[in-house]
Scaffold this motif. Structure first.
Motif, PDB file in Angstrom:
ATOM      1  N   ASP A 155       1.011  -1.016  -0.012  1.00  0.00           N
ATOM      2  CA  ASP A 155       0.270  -0.179   0.243  1.00  0.00           C
ATOM      3  C   ASP A 155       1.267   1.423  -0.034  1.00  0.00           C
ATOM      4  O   ASP A 155       1.828   1.454   1.399  1.00  0.00           O
ATOM      5  CB  ASP A 155      -0.568  -0.027   1.320  1.00  0.00           C
ATOM      6  N   VAL A 156       1.475   1.623  -1.202  1.00  0.00           N
ATOM      7  CA  VAL A 156       1.869   3.207  -1.534  1.00  0.00           C
ATOM      8  C   VAL A 156       1.722   3.880  -0.406  1.00  0.00           C
ATOM      9  O   VAL A 156       2.127   4.978  -0.281  1.00  0.00           O
ATOM     10  CB  VAL A 156       2.577   3.209  -2.734  1.00  0.00           C
ATOM     11  N   SER A 157       0.655   4.122  -0.406  1.00  0.00           N
ATOM     12  CA  SER A 157      -0.560   5.045   0.090  1.00  0.00           C
ATOM     13  C   SER A 157      -0.064   5.801   1.474  1.00  0.00           C
ATOM     14  O   SER A 157      -0.345   6.582   2.309  1.00  0.00           O
ATOM     15  CB  SER A 157      -2.416   5.420   0.067  1.00  0.00           C
ATOM     16  N   LYS A 158       0.156   3.858   2.521  1.00  0.00           N
ATOM     17  CA  LYS A 158       0.057   4.615   4.011  1.00  0.00           C
ATOM     18  C   LYS A 158       1.950   4.181   3.463  1.00  0.00           C
ATOM     19  O   LYS A 158       2.712   3.909   5.268  1.00  0.00           O
ATOM     20  CB  LYS A 158      -0.559   3.745   4.541  1.00  0.00           C
ATOM     21  N   CYS A 159       3.209   4.932   2.955  1.00  0.00           N
ATOM     22  CA  CYS A 159       3.896   4.521   2.491  1.00  0.00           C
ATOM     23  C   CYS A 159       4.947   3.486   3.496  1.00  0.00           C
ATOM     24  O   CYS A 159       5.488   3.208   4.131  1.00  0.00           O
ATOM     25  CB  CYS A 159       4.899   5.452   3.612  1.00  0.00           C
ATOM     26  N   GLU A 160       3.823   2.217   2.922  1.00  0.00           N
ATOM     27  CA  GLU A 160       4.594   1.009   3.348  1.00  0.00           C
ATOM     28  C   GLU A 160       5.693   0.605   2.432  1.00  0.00           C
ATOM     29  O   GLU A 160       5.866   0.149   1.033  1.00  0.00           O
ATOM     30  CB  GLU A 160       3.116  -0.352   3.195  1.00  0.00           C
ATOM     31  N   ILE A 161       7.063  -0.515   3.193  1.00  0.00           N
ATOM     32  CA  ILE A 161       8.037  -0.977   2.557  1.00  0.00           C
ATOM     33  C   ILE A 161       8.095  -1.780   2.505  1.00  0.00           C
ATOM     34  O   ILE A 161       8.806  -2.923   1.392  1.00  0.00           O
ATOM     35  CB  ILE A 161       9.135   0.297   2.981  1.00  0.00           C
ATOM     36  N   ALA A 162       7.568  -3.466   3.337  1.00  0.00           N
ATOM     37  CA  ALA A 162       7.601  -4.435   3.902  1.00  0.00           C
ATOM     38  C   ALA A 162       6.663  -4.892   4.488  1.00  0.00           C
ATOM     39  O   ALA A 162       6.065  -3.771   5.175  1.00  0.00           O
ATOM     40  CB  ALA A 162       8.207  -4.574   4.220  1.00  0.00           C
ATOM     41  N   ARG A 163       5.994  -5.849   3.544  1.00  0.00           N
ATOM     42  CA  ARG A 163       5.207  -6.480   4.703  1.00  0.00           C
ATOM     43  C   ARG A 163       4.873  -8.235   4.446  1.00  0.00           C
ATOM     44  O   ARG A 163       5.799  -8.864   3.639  1.00  0.00           O
ATOM     45  CB  ARG A 163       3.125  -6.549   3.737  1.00  0.00           C
ATOM     46  N   PHE A 164       5.398  -8.823   5.651  1.00  0.00           N
ATOM     47  CA  PHE A 164       5.598 -10.147   6.105  1.00  0.00           C
ATOM     48  C   PHE A 164       4.142 -11.174   6.628  1.00  0.00           C
ATOM     49  O   PHE A 164       3.204 -10.393   6.744  1.00  0.00           O
ATOM     50  CB  PHE A 164       6.615  -9.957   7.227  1.00  0.00           C
ATOM     51  N   TYR A 165       4.165 -12.045   6.197  1.00  0.00           N
ATOM     52  CA  TYR A 165       2.761 -12.277   6.754  1.00  0.00           C
ATOM     53  C   TYR A 165       3.776 -13.976   7.253  1.00  0.00           C
ATOM     54  O   TYR A 165       4.338 -14.419   7.272  1.00  0.00           O
ATOM     55  CB  TYR A 165       2.640 -13.696   5.685  1.00  0.00           C
ATOM     56  N   LYS A 166       3.785 -14.076   9.135  1.00  0.00           N
ATOM     57  CA  LYS A 166       4.301 -15.090   9.938  1.00  0.00           C
ATOM     58  C   LYS A 166       3.000 -15.856  10.455  1.00  0.00           C
ATOM     59  O   LYS A 166       1.774 -16.000  10.395  1.00  0.00           O
ATOM     60  CB  LYS A 166       4.129 -14.260  11.037  1.00  0.00           C
ATOM     61  N   LEU A 167       3.863 -17.061  10.218  1.00  0.00           N
ATOM     62  CA  LEU A 167       3.107 -18.356  10.311  1.00  0.00           C
ATOM     63  C   LEU A 167       3.257 -18.580  11.606  1.00  0.00           C
ATOM     64  O   LEU A 167       4.093 -18.837  12.662  1.00  0.00           O
ATOM     65  CB  LEU A 167       3.165 -19.962   9.558  1.00  0.00           C
ATOM     66  N   HIS A 168       1.869 -18.684  12.387  1.00  0.00           N
ATOM     67  CA  HIS A 168       1.695 -18.873  14.075  1.00  0.00           C
ATOM     68  C   HIS A 168       1.075 -21.129  13.663  1.00  0.00           C
ATOM     69  O   HIS A 168       1.367 -21.261  12.853  1.00  0.00           O
ATOM     70  CB  HIS A 168       1.480 -18.061  15.227  1.00  0.00           C
ATOM     71  N   GLU A 169       1.390 -21.079  15.468  1.00  0.00           N
ATOM     72  CA  GLU A 169       0.690 -22.524  15.035  1.00  0.00           C
ATOM     73  C   GLU A 169      -1.136 -22.247  14.196  1.00  0.00           C
ATOM     74  O   GLU A 169      -0.506 -23.905  14.074  1.00  0.00           O
ATOM     75  CB  GLU A 169       0.360 -22.866  16.633  1.00  0.00           C
ATOM     76  N   ARG A 170      -1.544 -21.679  14.915  1.00  0.00           N
ATOM     77  CA  ARG A 170      -2.728 -21.908  14.127  1.00  0.00           C
ATOM     78  C   ARG A 170      -2.992 -20.136  13.752  1.00  0.00           C
ATOM     79  O   ARG A 170      -4.356 -20.714  13.516  1.00  0.00           O
ATOM     80  CB  ARG A 170      -3.955 -21.961  15.717  1.00  0.00           C
TER      81      ARG A 170
END
Length: 299
Positions: A155-170
């Motif tokens: 989302d360049v409108s919010k100056c987002e430079i990186a997005r991760f998807y963190k896997l938990h147990e559930r």
């Protein structure tokens, strides 16, 4: 070419070479079209645990692994000269394998360790020490795995430079990293042209030996300016304060003369205030004239 289990594979920018790591502790640069090992380095990290390797924008190889004393280590290598590393840094003591995620647009590499609860990120430059530590993102729960969103999905409108998807147990938790900016305009320095979805070559062209850099696109079209709320100043109208609805109280005969008397009293008070204000204005004017005469006399 690989006598044992392959731990990681990464393309370079134009798709002409592959960087691989293997259980035999060898880092290899492979030409996939010729089926040849162009260069290799045994024990880029001396530890027995798995290594990871990725190509950087400058053509170097960034690796993560372990020392002989089981300390986690990162390295930067020149594939044209595997004898000595460009940079080699020890990090900490942990069993979690470091997974590198590289952003070629900003030359930032993010290191996510299996079982860790933090993400470290470094900038790779052409100046010593070549791998510069930037910061650490910390959380409470450890990560079982991590995914990385391509730049054109942010989302360049919010100056987002990186997005991760963190896997938990559930569950899978998104982790968003932004750069705070006061301006509402598109940030060109944060979002240079990035590889788009269109291929630079067809399969037949690539197999014939052609090389081509990725087709770049601008993220400016994905920018949506925020909607500003219009500031309005409203004054309360005393006429809106209406009496409550319901049966009206009957007015006695004595209420009407009383209201008339109050109105006459208010009018008299307003008249007196007006006369007082006029008298004060005349007095102020007289004092100003006297002050002018005194100033002229001293001159």
């Amino acid at each position: 070419m690989h006598p044992d289990i392959i731990h990681s594979v990464c393309w370079n920018s134009n798709g002409s070479l592959l960087a691989t790591t293997c259980k035999d502790k060898t880092l290899r640069i492979v030409d996939p079209r010729k089926g040849q090992v162009v260069a290799e380095r045994f024990a880029a990290h001396e530890g027995m645990r798995p290594m990871r390797a990725i190509f950087t924008r400058q053509g170097h190889i960034f690796t993560t692994g372990f020392t002989r004393m089981s300390q986690r280590e990162l390295g930067l290598w020149d594939p044209n000269n595997f004898v000595e590393p460009v940079a080699l840094q020890e990090m900490d003591t942990s069993n979690g394998v470091l997974l590198p995620f590289y952003d070629a647009d900003s030359s930032i590499v993010y290191l996510c360790g299996k079982g860790d609860s933090s993400i470290r990120y470094f900038e790779i430059t052409d100046e010593p020490p070549f791998v510069h530590y930037l910061n650490t993102f910390g959380s409470k729960e450890p990560q079982r795995g991590m995914g990385f969103m391509p730049k054109r999905g942010l989302d360049v409108s919010k100056c987002e430079i990186a997005r991760f998807y963190k896997l938990h147990e559930r569950k899978c938790e998104p982790i968003i990293m932004t750069v705070p900016r006061k301006s509402d305009l598109f940030q060109d320095d944060l979002y240079p042209d990035t590889p788009g979805p269109e291929p630079a070559l067809e399969a037949d062209e690539w197999l014939s030996g052609q090389d081509a850099e990725p087709v770049l696109i601008s993220l400016r079209d994905g920018y949506v300016p925020p909607k500003h709320r219009e500031l309005r100043v409203t004054k309360r109208n005393i006429l809106d304060a209406r009496p409550p609805s319901g049966p009206r109280r009957s007015q006695s005969a004595s209420d009407a003369p009383l209201s008339q008397n109050m109105l006459e009293t208010l009018l008299e008070q307003i008249k007196a205030l007006r006369e007082q204000v006029q008298a004060q204005e005349q007095r102020i004017t007289a004092l100003e004239n006297m002050l002018c005469e005194l100033v002229d006399g001293t001159d």
